[in-house]
Design an enzyme around this catalytic site. Structure first.
Site, PDB file in Angstrom:
ATOM      1  N   CYS A   2     -15.356  -8.606  -9.385  1.00  0.00           N
ATOM      2  CA  CYS A   2     -15.746  -8.456 -10.782  1.00  0.00           C
ATOM      3  C   CYS A   2     -14.636  -8.987 -11.690  1.00  0.00           C
ATOM      4  CB  CYS A   2     -15.976  -6.994 -11.113  1.00  0.00           C
ATOM      5  SG  CYS A   2     -17.293  -6.240 -10.159  1.00  0.00           S
ATOM      6  N   TRP A  74     -20.032  -8.048  -9.083  1.00  0.00           N
ATOM      7  CA  TRP A  74     -20.419  -8.123  -7.687  1.00  0.00           C
ATOM      8  C   TRP A  74     -21.024  -6.779  -7.347  1.00  0.00           C
ATOM      9  CZ3 TRP A  74     -16.517 -10.916  -3.956  1.00  0.00           C
ATOM     10  CH2 TRP A  74     -17.111 -12.107  -3.532  1.00  0.00           C
ATOM     11  N   GLU A 486       0.781  -4.480  13.550  1.00  0.00           N
ATOM     12  CA  GLU A 486       0.736  -5.194  12.274  1.00  0.00           C
ATOM     13  C   GLU A 486       1.985  -4.895  11.433  1.00  0.00           C
ATOM     14  OE1 GLU A 486      -0.583  -7.568  11.000  1.00  0.00           O
ATOM     15  OE2 GLU A 486      -0.527  -7.346   8.828  1.00  0.00           O
ATOM     16  N   GLU A 493       8.031 -11.227  10.213  1.00  0.00           N
ATOM     17  CA  GLU A 493       7.757 -12.540   9.639  1.00  0.00           C
ATOM     18  C   GLU A 493       8.390 -12.746   8.267  1.00  0.00           C
ATOM     19  OE1 GLU A 493       3.633 -13.708   9.102  1.00  0.00           O
ATOM     20  OE2 GLU A 493       3.066 -11.699   8.498  1.00  0.00           O
ATOM     21  N   LYS A 608       0.529 -21.068   6.171  1.00  0.00           N
ATOM     22  CA  LYS A 608      -0.583 -20.186   5.835  1.00  0.00           C
ATOM     23  C   LYS A 608      -1.782 -20.457   6.729  1.00  0.00           C
ATOM     24  CE  LYS A 608      -2.496 -16.941   3.489  1.00  0.00           C
ATOM     25  NZ  LYS A 608      -2.120 -15.595   3.959  1.00  0.00           N
TER      26      LYS A 608
HETATM   27  C1  AGP Z   1      -0.128 -13.047   9.097  1.00  0.00           C
HETATM   28  O1  AGP Z   1       0.765 -12.391   8.277  1.00  0.00           O
HETATM   29  C2  AGP Z   1       0.369 -14.243   9.750  1.00  0.00           C
HETATM   30  N1  AGP Z   1       0.891 -15.175   8.813  1.00  0.00           N
HETATM   31  C3  AGP Z   1      -0.467 -14.832  10.864  1.00  0.00           C
HETATM   32  O2  AGP Z   1      -0.329 -13.973  11.950  1.00  0.00           O
HETATM   33  C4  AGP Z   1      -1.971 -15.063  10.627  1.00  0.00           C
HETATM   34  O3  AGP Z   1      -2.626 -13.836  10.522  1.00  0.00           O
HETATM   35  C5  AGP Z   1      -2.556 -15.903  11.779  1.00  0.00           C
HETATM   36  O4  AGP Z   1      -1.934 -17.158  11.788  1.00  0.00           O
HETATM   37  C6  AGP Z   1      -4.055 -16.070  11.668  1.00  0.00           C
HETATM   38  O5  AGP Z   1      -4.421 -16.771  10.529  1.00  0.00           O
HETATM   39  P1  AGP Z   1      -5.912 -16.831  10.051  1.00  0.00           P
HETATM   40  O6  AGP Z   1      -6.306 -15.451   9.653  1.00  0.00           O
HETATM   41  O7  AGP Z   1      -5.911 -17.798   8.915  1.00  0.00           O
HETATM   42  O8  AGP Z   1      -6.750 -17.300  11.184  1.00  0.00           O
END
Ligand code: AGP
Length: 613
Positions: A2, A74, A486, A493, A608
């Protein structure tokens, strides 16, 4: 997602609002509407569909004047339709409202209002707000006080914006709970407000961000801020950079921090269009899951990488617990080389925020080659994982910029919970009462997420205590075991600290040897079915001189006094706990990295979207 835009000043509000809403269009919505006061006369235009349809409506039947408010919706309560689109108007036609979020207690409020004779014009939770305000105005209160009383009655994480024909010199807005933001843009003899900074950046760079549980009265020349308890607050003005990237960050230092705080909205938006809270039903139309298919499925493989795979591990618990379908999680880079047992009674469910991860796409391909039904849960609209799947669930969280995934972790947790309920319902393994109870729990989630995020200052203190550690162990059990993975991944990371996630029961089979004063142990010990086991884990770690950081449920006296640091989370239905327990761990990793002065949004060696094998 929204969107809200408002304007008060000498200019016509309509073009300002429509342009602002256009800037938010990429976030997704299913209906749009606008309300403008034209010489004291309230005029509303709204419809289901795209903003272009609203613009056509306004072109055919123009509305001039100010102030005005606009909204892209939404759906969460009631289908996308003209009558359910915002703004909603009071019975006497004098008050108008738009809202982002879910009014958790709307059924109770609606019943009370109906008992007073109020007839509802829509299926929305939002309509309760405007009737409540009208009710308080009728007792002689002014708009600000009537609004404040109303805001205090609403449970949830919501942004609300109101206007009244009887006080057309003001717009009243509130951020109830830690809902998505409200930004107030300051102009010369005019003011603006919006749910997101980009919507008003054409007009001003001087802004005020509302904090959780604050409300603002915005006039042409003034902005008056108070808490929902009625205490006046001196507003702090920020100057937003002209750089569009910096402007998008709004009040936050990094995209990761912004995205952590966007999770109230992320969980709300991923429910949008899928949950009918009135009927207690789940609809996932893009998944194309028929009763026939639901009953044919014998096995589900969830396949993904990194954070997305950990989200899948939570999904395994949910699908097996709720729908009783055997489910296995296989890391995507292993899936195609492990010769998995797959046939046409198998579903391969890929999870990916980018939808372009090479290993995940290859796993989907392998599933298809072997005859499986291929599904995906994806954030990036139109990505390959979305296009090539037989059915998909869109996370609907908006783009994620920070390399460390946060909101694209919690959204698929909620999506898999919905998937599990739908599967269970279609397979007849849950009765109507159970289904409705499971669906009702979803209402609580945005507020629980907001309340947890409100505790960032306490997390930051713990971050200072841990900033120099070299290693860290994360332990969890059951549905919170993947959250240990996680949490450890987030820390490694972005802070470059070595961290391991472990199933807590495995500690005595090896990792316990590592525990000493220099090895902090983060223990996920909220009130879930594994709570007692985690208590004994904490005792074992303490007995070996370890520093324990516990994630615990508010009021848990057993843990209080046992752990060195406690990051408290509010009581949460246990199957939805991972949505909440991951939040302090995201904030912990973020603050440790921030204290260490690291490049949080673009950590070294990471991308990313990992489009190579
Ligand atoms: C997450 O913090 C990481 N950068 C990495 O593990 C990521 O989740 C993984 O590369 C999968 O990416 P995706 O969700 O774009 O498939």
């Amino acid at each position: 997602m929204c969107g809200i835009v408002g304007y008060i000043g000498p200019r016509d509000a309509t073009p300002i609002i429509l342009n602002g809403l256009k800037r938010l269009e990429y976030r997704g919505y299913d209906s749009a509407g606008i309300a403008v006061f034209n010489g004291g006369q309230l005029e509303v235009r709204k419809d289901a569909g795209k903003l272009s349809q609203l613009i056509d409506l306004v072109n055919k039947s123009p509305i001039n004047g100010a102030p005005g408010i606009g909204h892209t919706r939404w759906a969460t309560h009631g289908a996308p339709s003209q009558r359910n689109a915002h703004p909603h108007v009071s019975r006497n036609g004098r008050v108008v409202v738009v809202q982002n979020g879910i009014v958790e207690n709307f059924l109770e409020l609606k019943e009370e209002l109906m008992a007073e004779g109020v007839e509802f014009q829509s299926d929305t939770d939002t309509e309760t707000i405007v009737h409540l305000v009208e009710h308080y105005l009728a007792t002689g209160l002014d708009l600000v006080e009537a609004a404040r009383r109303t805001f205090n009655q609403i449970q949830g994480a919501n942004v609300v914006v109101l206007m009244s024909a009887d006080e057309p010199d003001k717009i009243v807005t509130a951020r109830i709970g830690n809902a998505g933001g409200v930004v107030i843009g300051l102009g010369e003899d005019e003011n603006f407000l919006a749910s997101d900074t980009p919507a008003i950046m054409d007009h001003t760079r001087n802004v005020i961000f509302l904090e959780s549980r604050q409300m603002a009265t915005v006039t042409r020349s003034d902005v008056c801020i108070q808490t929902l308890d009625g205490n006046k607050i001196k507003p702090q003005t920020h100057s937003v950079s002209w750089d569009p990237v910096a402007a998008e960050k709004g009040e936050y230092r990094h995209f990761m921090q912004k995205e952590i705080h966007e999770q109230v909205r992320a969980v709300t938006d991923t429910l949008a269009g899928r949950v009918d809270f009135g009927r207690g039903e789940i609809r996932l139309p893009d998944l194309k899951l028929t009763k026939e298919l639901a009953n044919k499925i014998e096995k589900i493989y969830i396949t993904a990488c990194g954070t997305a795979a950990y989200a899948g591990m939570v999904g395994k618990y949910l699908i097996e617990k709720i729908a009783r379908v055997p489910t296995e999680v296989v890391i995507a880079s292993e899936f195609r080389y492990s010769d998995p047992v797959v046939d046409d009674k198998t579903v391969v469910l890929a999870i990916s925020q980018s939808g372009e991860t090479a290993d995940t796409l290859a796993a989907m391909e392998e599933g298809r080659r072997k005859g499986a039904v291929v599904w995906s849960i994806v954030n990036a609209i139109g990505s390959q994982a979305m296009r090539t799947a037989d059915g998909f669930i869109s996370m609907q969280t908006g783009p994620e910029i920070g390399v460390a995934s946060t909101k694209a972790f919690v959204a698929p947790l909620v999506d898999q919970y919905m998937l599990a309920i739908l599967l269970a319902d279609l397979r007849g393994v849950i009765d109507e009462k159970t289904r409705k109870a499971l669906v009702a729990d979803l209402r609580l989630i945005p507020d629980l997420v907001g309340r947890t995020l409100d505790r960032e200052a306490e997390v930051e203190k713990v971050a200072y205590a841990l900033k120099d550690v070299r290693d860290c162990l994360y332990l969890g059990r059951g549905i919170n075991m993947p959250i240990a993975y996680e949490g450890a991944l987030k820390l490694k990371e972005i802070s470059y600290i070595h961290a391991e996630g472990y199933p807590a029961g495995e500690m005595k089979h090896g990792p316990i040897a590592l525990i000493d004063k220099a090895m902090p142990v983060v223990c996920l010990a909220p009130k879930d079915p594994w709570h007692e086991k985690m208590i004994s884990q904490i005792q074992q770690a303490k007995a070996r001189g370890g520093t324990v950081i516990a994630i615990a449920t508010d009021g848990d006296e057993l843990i209080d006094g046992m752990a060195d640091h406690i990051l408290w989370v509010p009581e949460t239905p246990w199957m939805l706990l991972p949505v909440v327990t991951v939040l302090p761990l995201q904030m912990l990793a973020y603050h440790i990295a921030a204290i260490r002065g690291l490049d949080i949004d673009q950590p070294r060696n990471l991308a990313k979207s990992v489009t190579v094998e």
